[in-house]
Structure formats: C-alpha cells, structure tokens
Enzyme design. Structure first.
Site, mmCIF file in Angstrom:
data_model
loop_
_atom_site.group_PDB
_atom_site.id
_atom_site.type_symbol
_atom_site.label_atom_id
_atom_site.label_comp_id
_atom_site.label_asym_id
_atom_site.label_seq_id
_atom_site.Cartn_x
_atom_site.Cartn_y
_atom_site.Cartn_z
ATOM 1 C CE LYS A 85 -3.865 2.125 2.573
ATOM 2 N NZ LYS A 85 -4.692 2.054 3.805
ATOM 3 C CB SER A 160 -8.089 3.817 3.053
ATOM 4 O OG SER A 160 -7.198 3.178 3.973
ATOM 5 C CB SER A 184 -8.349 1.135 6.075
ATOM 6 O OG SER A 184 -8.996 2.377 6.043
#
EC number: 6.3.5.7
Lengths: 486, 491
Positions: A85, A160, A184
């Site tokens: 990420k 997210s 997330s």
C-alpha cells in the site's frame, strides 16, 4: 459495465510457490514475470497499482533464484509476489499516500514491515493505490483515481486499502500489505472476497507508515487464504526499536499453529446484539448467521453478548482520528518535499496554496474537524470526552473477553456499493465503518474472512475479533469459516 | 543603555514588578532526543539529520534514555518533585524550521514540578519557586540574512531539530531585575554543576524568556503581563526587564493600559518592541503525543539518578568556607563553575595557604579578567599558577609588587604564571646590608614616624616597609625587609 468474473483470479499460494522453488519446478523469475504480466493485463481496468518497477522486481527475484541455485535454504517468503500500500515507504519506489501533495516524493528509507518482508525473500511487484492518506471507505478519495472491485467493476473495492484487497482478488499479488485505522483492511477484504488481518495495536511496527491517526493506525496483510495471511503476519510482526509503541511480546508461529489446529470445538464465540441491529443488509445478516450456525455445528459454543457502548463508536472514532490527523498532516507544508504551490509571496500564502492544491476534499474535511476538536475551548467537550468513551468501549471488549474467546460480527452493513453512490454524503460513508471502528479504538485484533456471497455474487466477509495479541485464535476460527466456502 | 527614562524614582516606587522566567536549556547528550543523530553544535547545515528529525512521512520518535536521565538529574538538583508518569504532548504550529508541524513537548503532566532555588538579595536569601520542568525537542534554525539572496529567501538548517531541551518555568516570585539576574546566575550554576548542559548562551544552549507585569504596591492581583523574548545574556535580561518595567509604569501613569503581548528585546537600541498581541497568539492545540508511551521514571530509577548528583554549589561553598578558612565572598567566586572549583581545590590542597590562593584570585585575578573581558575559564593563569604565586608570596620570595608585575605580563602575553616566572625570575635583594642601607635612609628622612613608632604605635612599621619596598622598586625580599625594619626601629 457488467460483472466481470474474469477479473477475479487467485495467484499461487505461498506454500505452492515454496514447493515449486524448492523442487526446482519453477523459478522466482518466472513466477514474478507471470504476476507482472497479470498486472499489465488486468490493472488497466482495476487500477490497483500506482507504481511498478519491473527492473527492481526482477532483480529481487533473481537474487532468490541465485540463492536457490547455490543450494542455500530459502527464507520463508522466498519468491512470493507482494504489493505494498502506498502509505508505506519502500526505498526505490515513490510513496504518494494516494495524495497529490506527495506526487514525486521518493522516501529515502524503507518501512520496518516492508523491510521484514524483503528480508524474508518477498518480491515487491509495486506500490498500491488507496484513499488519500488512508482516509476513506471506498478508494474514491485517491488523487490518482479510484480502484475498481474485481467482482464488479462498477463497484468500489472498499477503502482505504481497496487497492491492496483488489490486487489479491485479481491475482496481481499473492499477498499485499494494507493499513487499517478504522476498518481499512477489514472492509475492503470483505468487499473483495479476500482475507484481511487487523493485528493488535503494537504487534506490527508502524515505522515507515505515513501516519493518519497514530494511536489507531495498524499495518496488516491481505491474502487469498487464512494460512497465507498468517504466514505474512508472522514475518512482519514483532518488536521494533524504531517504534516506541511496538510491543516486545514474542510472536508465535501463526502458520505452524494453524497446521496443528484442533478446529473450533470448545471455543466460546460471542455474538454482540448491537452489531445485528437496524441498518444491517438482510443478505449480509443471512450470510453471517449461516456462518455462525456452521461454527456451532463445528463444535463452537455460541454465546449472545452485549457491547453496550457500541453506538458511540463512530463519533468517538471521528474525533480521535481527525484530531491526530490534523497534527500528522501538518508536515505537508511545501517547505521540504512534495508539492509546493508556485507564486506565493508570503509564507502563509505558500502554506495555504500548497495545502489547498495538494489535499483532496475528504482530507481537508478531516483536518478541519480535527483542528476544531483540539481548539481552545473545545478540547474538553470533544477530544477529552472521546478519550473517555474510548476507554469505555475498550472496557466493553475486556469484559466480553472474560466470557468468550472471540467475537463474531459482520464487517460492513452491506456488500460493496457502487462507485459514486456515497460520495456526496460523507456521513453515510462514515457509517460504513460502524462495525470496524470499535476494534480500532480498543486496540484489539480482528480478521475479515469470506463468508458467502450476495445473490448478485458480491462477496460478504465475517469479522472475527480477538483479545489483545491473540491473533492465533482468529486464524483458527477463520480457517474453519474459510473451509465452509465452496 | 537607553531606557524609557521618563518615570521618576518616586513614581517607580509606587509599583511592584512581578517577574517569571522561562528558561530553555539544551541537554548535552551524545544523540538527539528522539533519534540517533549527533547532538552537536556547529556542523555544516543539514548534515546531522535523519528521517526522524527531518519529520519525513512515516518516521517515528523513540525517546533517548540519556535525555531522561539528564532532565531528571536537573529536576532533582532544583528540588523538584519528579513525576513517576509524565506525558509527552504535541504543540502544534507551522514554521519552516519545525519539520513535523508540531513540537514534541510536555503539557499538563510535565516531568517535574514544585522546585525552588535560593537566591541572595539585599534583604537576605530569597526562595524562588520553580513551577515545572518539562522535556521537549528543539526546532531547527531559519536563517533570514547573510546570503546574497537573503532579500527574497530564507534558508533552513535542521541540524538543531530534535536536540533535547528542558524548559524550566519559575513561579512569578521575582520582584526586581536584580533578583531575575541572580536567579538565572544560580540556575546556570546548578545546571553546570550537574553537567547536563554547557549553558552557552551564545550558542543558544541556554535561552531565556521573561514574563513581566507591574502592580501598585499592596495590590494582590497581578497586572497584565508582557512576554519579553530574544534576550541572549543575563545582563540584557536585567536591562530588558528594567526597560519593560519602566515602560509599563509609564503606560499606566499616562492613563493607558498594558496590553498582553509578546515583545522582542533589541539589544542595540536597548528597548523592547511589540511582536504580537494576545489576539494574534497561537492556539497550540496541545494533545497527548500518540507516538510515545507515557514516560515512566520509577522511584528506583529516580534514586539511581540521584546517586549521580554531584556536590551542588551551595553545599560546596559552605564546605569550602569550613575547609579552607575562606570568606563567603571568596567561596562565591571560587565556585562559579564546577571545573573552576575543582581546579581551585586541587591547587588549594597543595598550596601552603589556601586562604592566600583565594585572596590572590579575588584581589589580582578577577580584576584582570574583568578588564580583559574574560571568563574565569578563559584565564591565562591557571589555578596551578595562582597556587605557585601564592606559595612564593607566602615564602617571601616574591613581593606583592613583583607578583602584580608577573600577573600583568601573564595577561599581556597570554601565558601561565609558571612560564612567566621562569623567564622573568624577578631580581630580589637578599643582601641584608644593602637593605639596611635603604632602611637607614628612610628612617633618616622620616623622623616623625620614627617618633610615633617609638612612642608605642608599632603599626607604623608597615609604613617603613612600604617606603623601603618602593625605594627598592619592589625587589627587596619582603621577609628579610620586615625583619630588618623592626630590628632597626627597635634598636
């Protein structure tokens, strides 16, 4: 756009890669080239990746192949294609955190969790798209465009860490790292039909994680299977002298424990009534209920429990998370790195223009909210009160864990929603976190594991919550749930 | 130095100043407060930096144990109560030399509280309270001038970022600029003794802000205060306070009201200027620093640190008065720094008369240092040199005039006393007959004094000694001279 089942694909598991490498049946270079080809073919429509660097990736794979050729024993994640990420730093790749304000920024150091993966032989296939500064529940807040759900390209992958979930679901990585501040990791895992782990606060170092809310941020893995997720967590977990909030507790061998598991017979599993109230989609409810029944059939003792302060969790979370964010994001000021707005005559104009240009709407909204709740005259009413409620929410869990070994809930009220469906209504977007923010505030661990599908084929995840530092129990239960799936 | 110079002493006397001081002190740790970078003054710009002190995205602070130790030692030396559990907090503000956009500090739960320092005043010893001592990190430096493009650019040096600081906040117990000066002098002395800081104001390792207000004598309520910043010596603090007190009294006497504001001291002009008013003041939005767990200093740890406490100046002075027969005043001078007191004690232990060593320092050394604008530690004459001079004088091998000359040479040439003495080896007249001849001449020339002496006023002998010494250009052996003068007068 219609449902595109072809976008869903499962990459080789960690175990398969290991046996292929050790038997000499495949080389790390081949495995990784396949993954890069898959990214090349699929990512134009999924948009999970923000940066790839094939030279870097292939060089890493080559080192594994050289190691194998030398006859040396291979490290635990040798040749496993992993995506990171973009809120985690990896020297050699940009780190945008999904924000314009960090466009072009190249960090000079690597996050601890990422370095541990590299040390374990993992091969990095790229940096992964996410909501800007990990703020969002749909991945629509990325400055570089949304990620699409591989199960239905018209739908969001969740957020997210939507890109991290989608990359695994679309076979563009065997595992990925995501981060979870209020849900997330768990919510996108549920939306994309993969496994996502929220480790206990302090279990995995945050060093090199571009902070959103420091007391809530966690780094955790996504994988197609519970066992792979456990193997990755085992590598990244453990004390880090560079993170003062990381725990010195020893890390069990999660994957080995899973191989020796005795199932769920005798485990006490709590089902909190507050998580099955109004607002829960009937299809989600049915999927979780059936999962619970199967666990009961497998020998678990199912106990109804209550977590009475649950309804205060969302506002509490949005006070604490935004307060911390308002300070954490102050460093993006155009002075030292990243974007600087041109043509400012004064220092304050440079700050204002840079931050206006560099931050997206949701990030600005949260900075404003966080600045407000910390302001003179409001601190006691908001921030201090939220800290007190956080304590009560934690106490709810500690009390429950005296009665049960783990807690079963839905991950999100609905399966993946459509792109654009909630973008005009921040509050309805915030309510998508209603079942996940509680564990974030309490610091306990959790996992999202696939537990059925909607009639239209959208994945539905079950959330299992565990005691502080009891990830082993989560894996044990999750593996049973995973076994029920076709 | 310019002052407001408009308020008469009578009017000044109607008001009572109230002063509180905030002192920032850099700790002399090897590495910075929250990372492993060298904590060193004077390195090339932006070289002692890393992701942590640069505040790069993702980097995290880890507290330097040594900084805690130093801060705790300072707290104990200032008689503070050290909290077992203190909390770091973020102080939020934007500035280019503050890379994270917040400073890690402590707020409502500081490391230590409730301390004090005793200071001498004209009315005896006064106890000034210390409200708190907390730990924090320093910011970098913005350099606004000195570059060819300084008109349009500011340069930033982040080497200082993350340097460990303690901030020591006094109670508003100080009533005069002199008390403020004394408080700072004592505070610096104590900190130097504990060796937690070099307290070098020029390099910024000790910095002071002053809060000052005035109120009519007898009134309990404080007046509105101004904060005076940017003062880089204790003498300037005193001057700035004198100026500011007079300014405030002048405002009130003129029917105005003092506004709460921050004022900057301008040393060149000898006055303060308004920097920002209360309305423009920052809301720092303090909240607990989530990246750092609570700081725990257990009672065991505290006791371990207390073990390292050196003898502090006050105790040392008392002991030196007792051990060496010094006056309080001598002891005061000799304990100004720990290194200096150590040197003195080492010298005094070998010297024939410690008291004479002390006297020499007081009478001959300090005046010359003052004239040369030097600090004690910059003295060309070492303590060893002073001890040697004292012994020579004690043995009568050196007249006081000769000693003065040698000290003058030492200061002129920046040489230590033994070097000068070896080279100059001042001539001494030790021939008794030569001295007797000079005595005879002086006696012949001063019949009146001879009469006085013989009339029983024996102290007049010193007059003859002085006259002969003068005649010998300071070269007569003092011991011999004394002996011969008395013998001649008595004969």
């Amino acid at each position: 756009m219609t449902v595109s089942a072809s976008a869903v694909h499962t990459e080789k598991s960690i175990g398969q890669i290991r046996s292929a490498l050790t038997s000499g049946e495949a080389k790390a270079g081949d495995i990784v080239r396949n993954t890069l080809a898959r990214i090349e073919a699929e990512d134009a429509r999924i948009h999970a990746f923000l940066s790839v660097n094939p030279d870097y990736t292939l060089a890493q794979a080559q080192r594994i192949d050289d190691l194998a050729a030398s006859g040396a024993s291979l490290p635990p994640l040798a040749g496993v294609p992993i995506g990171i990420k973009d809120v985690l730093t990896l020297e050699g790749f940009p780190a945008t955190a999904g924000s314009k304000i960090l466009e072009g920024y190249r960090p000079p150091y690597t996050a601890t969790a990422v370095r541990r993966l590299a040390d374990a032989g993992a091969v990095f296939v790229g940096k992964i798209n996410c909501d800007e500064f990990a703020m969002g529940s749909s991945n629509e807040n990325s400055a570089y465009g949304p990620v699409r759900n591989p199960h239905d390209l018209d739908r969001v992958p969740g957020g997210s860490s939507g890109g991290s979930a989608a990359a695994v679901a679309a076979g563009m990585a065997t595992a990925t790292l995501g981060t979870d501040t209020g849900g997330s990791i768990r919510q996108p895992a549920s939306f994309c039909g993969v496994v996502g782990v929220l480790p206990t606060y302090g279990r995995v170092s945050r060093y090199g994680l571009i902070a959103f809310a420091s007391s809530l941020d966690r780094v955790g893995p996504f994988a197609a299977t519970v066992r792979d997720a456990a193997a990755v967590l085992g590598v990244i977990a453990g004390h880090d002298p560079l993170d003062a909030t990381s725990s010195p507790l020893p890390v069990p061998d999660y994957a080995a424990a899973l191989d020796a598991t005795t199932g769920v017979a005798g485990l006490r599993l709590g089902v909190p009534s507050e998580y099955f109230a109004e607002g829960l989609d009937p299809e989600v409810r049915a999927a979780i209920d059936s999962g619970i029944e199967q666990l009961r059939a497998a020998g678990a003792e199912i106990k109804p429990i209550s977590l009475p302060h649950t309804r205060y969790a969302v506002p509490t979370y949005y006070v604490i998370a935004t307060a911390e964010a308002s300070a954490n994001l102050a460093r993006f000021d155009g002075v030292r790195y990243g974007l600087r707005a041109p043509e400012s005559n004064t220092l304050s104009a440079m700050y204002r223009k840079t931050r206006d240009l560099g931050f997206g709407a949701e990030v600005k909204r949260r900075i404003l909210l966080g600045t407000y709740v910390l302001s003179a005259g409001y601190y006691d009413a908001y921030y201090r009160k939220a800290q007190q409620v956080r304590r009560l929410l934690t106490d709810d869990f500690l009390a429950a864990f005296r009665e049960v070994d783990a807690i079963i809930t839905p991950v999100a009220p609905t399966p993946a929603f459509r792109l654009g469906e909630k973008t005009d209504d921040p509050v309805s977007m915030y309510l998508a976190d209603i079942y996940t923010v509680t564990a974030s505030l309490a610091g306990i661990c959790g996992i999202s594991v696939p537990c059925g599908k909607s009639k239209t084929g959208l994945p539905i995840g079950m959330q299992i919550l565990g005691k502080h530092f009891d990830e082993s129990t989560l894996f044990r239960v999750a593996q049973i749930v995973e076994g029920f799936q076709g | 130095m310019a002052t407001a110079a408009i308020v008469s002493p009578e009017i000044m006397a109607k008001y009572e100043p109230v002063i509180g001081l905030e002192v920032h002190v850099q700790l002399l740790t090897e590495t910075k407060a929250f990372c492993g970078c060298a904590n060193k003054f004077g390195a090339p710009p932006n070289t002692n930096v890393c992701p942590v002190c640069l505040g790069l995205p993702g980097a995290l602070p880890v507290l330097n144990e040594r900084a805690v130790e130093f801060a705790t030692l300072a707290s104990l030396a200032l008689h503070c109560q050290v909290r077992e559990r203190s909390i770091f907090a973020r102080k939020n503000y934007f500035y280019p030399d503050l890379p994270k956009g917040y400073q890690i500090s402590q707020f409502d739960k500081p490391l230590a509280e409730h301390g004090w320092i005793d200071v001498p005043t004209p009315n005896g010893t006064k106890r000034i309270g210390i409200t708190r001592l907390h730990m924090e990190e320093d910011a970098g430096k913005s350099i606004h001038d000195g570059f060819s493009d300084s008109a349009t650019r500011t340069y930033v040096d982040l080497n200082r970022c993350g340097t460990p600081l303690i901030e020591i906040v006094s109670e508003p117990d100080i009533r005069t600029p002199d008390e403020a000066y004394e408080y700072l002098t004592r505070l610096k002395e104590i900190l130097l003794y504990t060796a937690v800081s070099d307290c070098n104001m020029e390099e910024g390792s000790l910095r002071c802000d002053a809060n000052v207000s005035v109120r009519p004598r007898g009134q309990e309520k404080f007046g509105t205060k101004a904060e005076v910043k940017n003062v880089n010596s204790f003498r300037f603090i005193r001057a700035a306070l004198e100026y500011e007190i007079e300014r405030q009294i002048d405002v009130i006497e003129g029917g105005g009201r003092v506004v709460q504001e921050t004022r900057l001291w301008n040393a060149n002009e000898g006055r303060t200027y308004s920097m920002r008013s209360k309305e423009q003041a920052h809301d720092y939005r303090y909240f607990p620093e989530p990246d750092l767990p609570p700081l725990i200093v257990s009672s065991i740890r505290r006791a371990e640190i207390a073990q390292q406490m050196p003898e502090l100046p006050e105790a040392r002075r008392a002991r030196m008065v007792a051990d060496y027969g010094l006056t309080e005043q001598d002891a005061q001078t000799l304990t100004a720094t720990r290194a200096f007191a150590d040197q003195f004690e080492a010298a005094a232990k070998t010297a024939k008369s410690p008291r004479r060593v002390a006297n020499l320092i007081q009478s001959e050394l300090t005046s010359r240092l003052k004239a040369a604008g030097l600090e004690l530690e910059q003295s060309p004459i070492s303590m060893k040199g002073v001890a040697q001079a004292a012994d020579l004088a004690e043995e009568g091998k050196l007249s006081s005039k000769q000693l003065k000359q040698l000290f003058d040479i030492a200061f002129e040439k920046s040489e230590d006393f033994p070097v000068v003495y070896e080279r100059e080896k001042p001539q001494q007249i030790t021939d008794a007959s030569e001295i007797e001849k000079m005595i005879d001449e002086v006696i012949a020339a001063n019949p009146k004094q001879v009469e006085q002496y013989r009339g029983g006023k024996k102290t007049v002998a010193a007059f003859f000694v002085g006259q002969v010494m003068k005649a010998s250009k300071g070269q007569a052996n003092p011991g011999l001279l004394n002996e011969l003068v008395v013998r001649k007068l008595d004969s």
